[in-house]
Enzyme design. Structure first.
Site, PDB file in Angstrom:
ATOM      1  N   SER A  96     -22.240 -61.176  22.147  1.00 55.13           N
ATOM      2  CA  SER A  96     -20.929 -61.069  21.539  1.00 55.13           C
ATOM      3  C   SER A  96     -20.867 -61.925  20.276  1.00 55.13           C
ATOM      4  O   SER A  96     -21.798 -62.661  19.950  1.00 55.13           O
ATOM      5  CB  SER A  96     -19.855 -61.496  22.538  1.00 55.13           C
ATOM      6  OG  SER A  96     -18.574 -61.124  22.090  1.00 55.13           O
ATOM      7  N   GLY A 130     -24.178 -67.385  19.033  1.00 55.12           N
ATOM      8  CA  GLY A 130     -25.242 -68.258  18.542  1.00 55.12           C
ATOM      9  C   GLY A 130     -26.563 -67.579  18.270  1.00 55.12           C
ATOM     10  O   GLY A 130     -27.605 -68.242  18.236  1.00 55.12           O
ATOM     11  N   SER A 167     -10.861 -21.051   7.187  1.00 48.46           N
ATOM     12  CA  SER A 167     -12.222 -21.650   7.169  1.00 48.46           C
ATOM     13  C   SER A 167     -12.314 -22.769   6.134  1.00 48.46           C
ATOM     14  O   SER A 167     -12.954 -22.615   5.097  1.00 48.46           O
ATOM     15  CB  SER A 167     -13.277 -20.572   6.916  1.00 48.46           C
ATOM     16  OG  SER A 167     -12.944 -19.717   5.841  1.00 48.46           O
TER      17      SER A 167
END
Length: 636
Positions: free
Chosen positions: A32, A36, A541
């Site tokens: 996360s 570190g 389209s």
């Protein structure tokens, strides 16, 4: 200029030889945000003495100016190279670094922690042998810990170090370490990660990074560096069957024809019988050529040039395999797809698939399910958005050689590329070929398109009307059909609203549903072309890519794009169905021209400007074009 002494030269040569013989370990760090990772890699570089004096000086200066370590060296600054990362104190891109010790060489990928950069983490993991997952001891397991662990298992990494970092901030508590270890092992078992080593560390202080820490007398396992230096590298691919990706047909002169590429599985010997896929042709290896001379044997990981006894056709992207254990060949697959684009995946839209050096056209079906990587639940989905993972079917425009990803990562992994922007929009792992890809074959029919056209007395053609809602497409298309009918030509009009009452009544108006809407109509139009008809297709389209797809389904000269060009102000003023009013009130989301884009044709065969042409005149202009291009002529 000074010269090296003979002993110095000998020492240098000895060092280079010993260095060349070291094994290479590729690993990544993940976790996360602010766990570190960059600090840990920076310390590994520092402790392995892989920094030059100028780098150390810069690190010391940057640590004083930018660091968050109260004057101490901030090792994260060695990795956080992007300006945005330095300002925010986070890692965004994947940073690769090389270092070595007396025992081994290493390439480490520092991957981002934020969820929105999951695609970068997948990139870093794609070539890794093992992973180091960091956990902040203060926070324990977080969502990103589980997300990254799932991705690691998905990509096929089986060896994991759980580095429980910042234990110094928790008083080097053994109970904290053991609680996090127990929780992680329980989660890892649910995703089949079993080869796990848990190490208590402080990347900032250096505890258990390169040498045992006196602060954790209760821990008796290896330091992180000891583990990295001694972990066994998985070489199962070397023991598998021969696989060589052909990257280049080597023809330096008339007397030499070799096939250059990298071995991604097994080994090859001179005299060995090999099979070339997807053609299936076989021959015998005559030479294995390298820059340093010929070899009798080459193994996975080596790049070589192979010459064969027979003159067989081999192209870039073909796969050389063991004749006794060849790869599979198919054009339809089940696969896991990791979506990596800001724009959602559009099922049915044509993309490019690149596997090895082979590129093929592909369409992706709506996901069978997408995966919630936090809970591992399988969720219903119609499409995939950025960083989402789903299981889909792939339909290729040609057969390719492959192995299931679990058997060979190089011949089972692919990327998806947007045809228009060339952006890599997804990455995936092949599971298996769909049974129908082997069981369904094209049935030759004696009464073909030419026979149908001869009976009709004209050439088949798709006349594709495109433009905004209210532009007048259906009005003009109806007038064209009346004129062609009066001339005795066989026609059929496919109108957007009419088709949505039956064939496409299950589709809504999201981008994904609109792509599928056009894909189905294009397939119907192709069948009508085979029947020898002039097919009039009147659909908004809005996307160029789908109109290109429809054009590509028929032969050259069988597709006429008619752009009914009406400014949105005029179309909205007409508003025959009251749709613009509803869209302005927010009652019609994803309405073309209001909150969904319309991509005008770049080079239509016919452009009808309805601000200056009456519908009758526009119809006459289109019929005149069909006559001039020979569509209305009797076929021979």
């Amino acid at each position: 200029m000074s010269r090296l002494s003979a002993s110095s030269v000998a020492d240098l040569e000895q060092y280079l030889q010993s260095h060349a013989k070291k094994t290479l370990l590729r690993f990544l760090t993940c976790g996360s945000v602010d766990d570190g990772k960059s600090t840990l890699i920076g310390r590994l570089l520092y402790e392995s003495k892989m920094l030059y004096d100028d780098q150390l000086a810069t690190l010391e200066a940057d640590s004083r100016r930018l660091g968050a370590s109260n004057g101490e060296l901030d090792f994260a600054l060695l990795l956080d190279g992007l300006a945005a990362e330095r300002e925010q104190g986070i890692t965004i891109d994947v940073a690769y670094r090389f270092f070595s010790t007396d025992k081994r060489k290493f390439i480490v990928a520092d991957t981002p922690g934020h969820e929105q950069y999951t695609r970068n983490m997948v990139t870093g993991a794609s070539t890794a042998d093992m992973a180091v997952i960091l956990v902040d001891a203060r926070k324990g397991l977080l969502t990103q810990t589980r997300r990254h662990s799932y991705l690691i298992a998905l990509i096929g990494i089986r060896r994991v170090v759980l580095a429980i970092n910042k234990l110094d901030l928790m008083g080097y508590s053994q109970s904290v370490f053991e609680r996090i270890e127990e929780e992680y092992r329980a989660f890892a078992a649910s995703i089949d990660l079993t080869d796990i080593v848990c190490i208590p560390i402080s990347a900032k202080k250096g505890d258990n990074v390169t040498s045992p820490s006196t602060n954790t007398p209760w821990y008796h396992g290896p330091t992180l560096m000891q583990y990295l230096e001694t972990v066994e590298i998985d070489r199962d691919v070397e023991n598998g069957p021969l696989r060589m990706l052909t990257q280049w047909v080597n023809r330096p002169n008339l007397d030499f024809r070799g096939f250059s590429g990298r071995l991604v599985g097994g080994a090859v010997r001179v005299g060995e019988r090999v099979r070339v896929l997807p053609s299936g042709k076989e021959s015998t290896v005559v030479r294995i050529v390298t820059q340093d001379g010929d070899l009798e044997r080459a193994v996975a990981g080596q790049s070589v040039t192979i010459t064969l006894r027979d003159e067989i056709d081999i192209s870039r992207g073909d796969l050389l395999c063991s004749a006794d254990a060849p790869a599979s060949v198919a054009d339809q697959f089940e696969a896991t797809v990791v979506w990596m684009s800001e724009e959602e995946m559009l099922p049915g839209r044509p993309y490019l698939l690149k596997i090895g050096a082979k590129t093929a056209g592909v369409t992706v079906t709506a996901p069978k399910y997408k995966i919630n990587v936090n809970s591992l639940d399988r969720l219903a989905a119609k499409t995939l958005h950025l960083n989402e993972i789903g299981v889909c079917n792939l339909n290729l425009d040609q057969a390719i050689a492959f192995d299931a990803y679990r058997d060979n990562r190089d011949t089972g992994a692919f990327i998806l590329i947007d045809r228009f922007s060339n952006e890599t929009v997804g990455a995936g792992l092949l599971h298996f070929a769909l049974r129908r890809s082997q069981n369904i074959h094209w049935q030759a029919i004696e009464i073909n398109k030419q026979a149908h056209a001869l009976l009709m007395g004209h050439k088949p053609c798709v006349v594709w009307f495109t433009g905004l809602s209210g532009a007048g497409k259906s009005t003009v298309a109806n007038l064209v059909e009346k004129k062609l009918h009066a001339l005795g030509r066989h026609t059929y009009l496919l109108d957007g609203d009419n088709v949505r009452h039956g064939l496409n009544k299950d589709l809504g108006f999201t981008e994904a549903d609109r792509v599928e809407n056009i894909r189905r109509v294009a397939e119907v139009a192709r069948l009508m072309i085979d029947a020898g008809l002039i097919v009039l297709v009147s659909f908004i389209s809005p996307f160029r890519e789908e109109r290109r797809m429809a054009r590509a389904m028929v032969q050259d000269g069988e597709f006429c794009e008619v752009f009914v060009d009406t400014p949105i102000g005029v179309a909205e003023q007409r508003d025959p169905k009251g749709l613009y009013k509803k869209a302005r009130r927010g009652e019609l989301p994803n309405f073309t021209g209001i909150d969904s884009p319309y991509e005008a044709p770049e080079r239509p065969e016919v452009r009808v400007d309805t601000t200056v042409l009456a519908p009758e005149d526009a119809a006459e202009m289109i019929v005149a074009h069909l006559r001039a291009t020979g569509v209305l002529d009797a076929t021979n």
